[in-house]
Write a protein that holds these residues in place. Structure first.
Motif, mmCIF file in Angstrom:
data_model
loop_
_atom_site.group_PDB
_atom_site.id
_atom_site.type_symbol
_atom_site.label_atom_id
_atom_site.label_comp_id
_atom_site.label_asym_id
_atom_site.label_seq_id
_atom_site.Cartn_x
_atom_site.Cartn_y
_atom_site.Cartn_z
ATOM 1 N N ALA A 8 0.830 -1.204 0.000
ATOM 2 C CA ALA A 8 0.000 0.000 0.000
ATOM 3 C C ALA A 8 0.865 1.255 0.000
ATOM 4 C CB ALA A 8 -0.934 -0.015 1.203
ATOM 5 N N GLU A 9 1.978 1.218 0.730
ATOM 6 C CA GLU A 9 2.889 2.367 0.754
ATOM 7 C C GLU A 9 3.493 2.624 -0.624
ATOM 8 O OE1 GLU A 9 4.176 4.612 3.113
ATOM 9 O OE2 GLU A 9 2.415 4.078 4.296
ATOM 10 N N ARG A 10 3.897 1.541 -1.312
ATOM 11 C CA ARG A 10 4.465 1.712 -2.648
ATOM 12 C C ARG A 10 3.452 2.372 -3.574
ATOM 13 N NH1 ARG A 10 7.764 0.279 0.155
ATOM 14 N NH2 ARG A 10 7.816 2.541 0.190
ATOM 15 N N GLN A 11 2.207 1.915 -3.511
ATOM 16 C CA GLN A 11 1.175 2.475 -4.373
ATOM 17 C C GLN A 11 0.870 3.928 -4.004
ATOM 18 O OE1 GLN A 11 -2.238 -0.161 -4.302
ATOM 19 N NE2 GLN A 11 -0.989 -1.969 -4.710
ATOM 20 N N ALA A 12 0.840 4.188 -2.694
ATOM 21 C CA ALA A 12 0.500 5.543 -2.238
ATOM 22 C C ALA A 12 1.532 6.572 -2.676
ATOM 23 C CB ALA A 12 0.350 5.553 -0.718
ATOM 24 N N TRP A 13 2.806 6.175 -2.703
ATOM 25 C CA TRP A 13 3.871 7.131 -3.010
ATOM 26 C C TRP A 13 4.255 7.160 -4.485
ATOM 27 C CZ3 TRP A 13 5.418 10.918 0.036
ATOM 28 C CH2 TRP A 13 5.105 10.829 1.403
#
Length: 269
Positions: A8-13
């Motif tokens: 989720a962090e990879r997608q968010a950033w």
């Protein structure tokens, strides 16, 4: 191994480097000199800046004459960091698996990167692995509960009746830790660091209403993902609450003065 939180962090950033640089980057830059001091970063020291973002810590370390390597998981951040710190070796890489040999660095710094990993203990273990015996590791995270300025955007979201969307997983309870001086120090101790010290840093970040709203409006960080996942009418309601709450932090000349608090912990490998 990547967790659901990591994914989720990879997608968010993804693709957010410019929006981050225009909004939250200046806030995160404040602790950098103290972070480098805590890690003993000076001329000739081999330093790794993990989660370099737009390259602030890497650039300051280069100014000190250190031999700097910097990594980030987001290609846009890597590109910006390479421009900010042209003397550094800037690479694409993500915790908890770094492409470096054991004991490769004299010092490792992580400016708020541990807020963005699914397994903080595993991440710190990796930082310990690449630090030579006797070398130093220093890291910052946001304090919990947050300072009043840090809580501003969350209060606006809450006032609009918005909760965290299901597609944004929280850290698994078994991977979490107390975001206090004692809790953060204990985390470094678990990674095998000695002489661990953790201090609370407080400062008043100066920005504008427009600049501070630009981050979440663009989807930057978790708060931005929460905001941009809402319907347009709800986003407008959040913004209205935000603008009303900003009156509590109004300074002279239209400046927004936002109290923040972070934890900085450091120890010896």
């Amino acid at each position: 191994m990547q967790t659901a939180f990591d994914e989720a962090e990879r997608q968010a950033w993804a693709g957010q480097a410019d929006a981050y640089a225009a909004s939250f980057a200046k806030l995160c830059a404040y602790p950098v000199p103290g972070l480098l001091d805590a890690a003993g970063v000076r001329e000739g020291v081999r330093v790794l800046d993990v989660g370099t973002g737009t390259g602030t810590a890497a650039a300051v370390a280069c100014e000190r004459g250190a031999k700097v390597t910097a990594v980030d998981a987001e290609p846009g951040m890597v590109a910006r960091a390479a421009l900010a710190a042209p003397e550094a070796d800037v690479r694409l890489a993500a915790l908890p698996c770094l492409p470096f040999a054991d004991d490769e660095f004299d010092a490792v710094v992580g400016s708020f990167v541990l807020n963005h990993v699914g397994r903080p203990r595993e991440a710190l273990g990796e930082l310990r692995r690449v630090t030579r015996p006797g070398g130093r590791i220093a890291a910052t995270i946001w304090a919990v509960p947050p300072a009043s300025g840090q809580a501003l955007l969350g209060r606006a979201v809450q006032a609009a009746g918005v909760t965290r969307p299901a597609h944004l997983p929280a850290l698994a309870p078994e991977d979490d830790f107390l975001r206090t001086e004692q809790g953060f120090a204990a985390l470094l101790g678990e990674a095998g660091l000695t002489d661990v010290v953790c201090d609370t840093l407080t400062w008043a970040h100066q920005t504008t209403v427009e600049e501070w709203w630009s981050g979440p409006a663009a989807g930057v960080a978790t708060i931005g993902q929460v905001v941009t996942s809402q319907a347009p009418g709800v986003i407008a309601e959040i913004k209205n609450h935000f603008e009303s709450l900003c009156a509590e932090f109004a300074g002279p000349g239209g400046v927004l003065v936002l109290p923040h608090a972070a934890l900085m912990a450091h120890g010896q490998a």
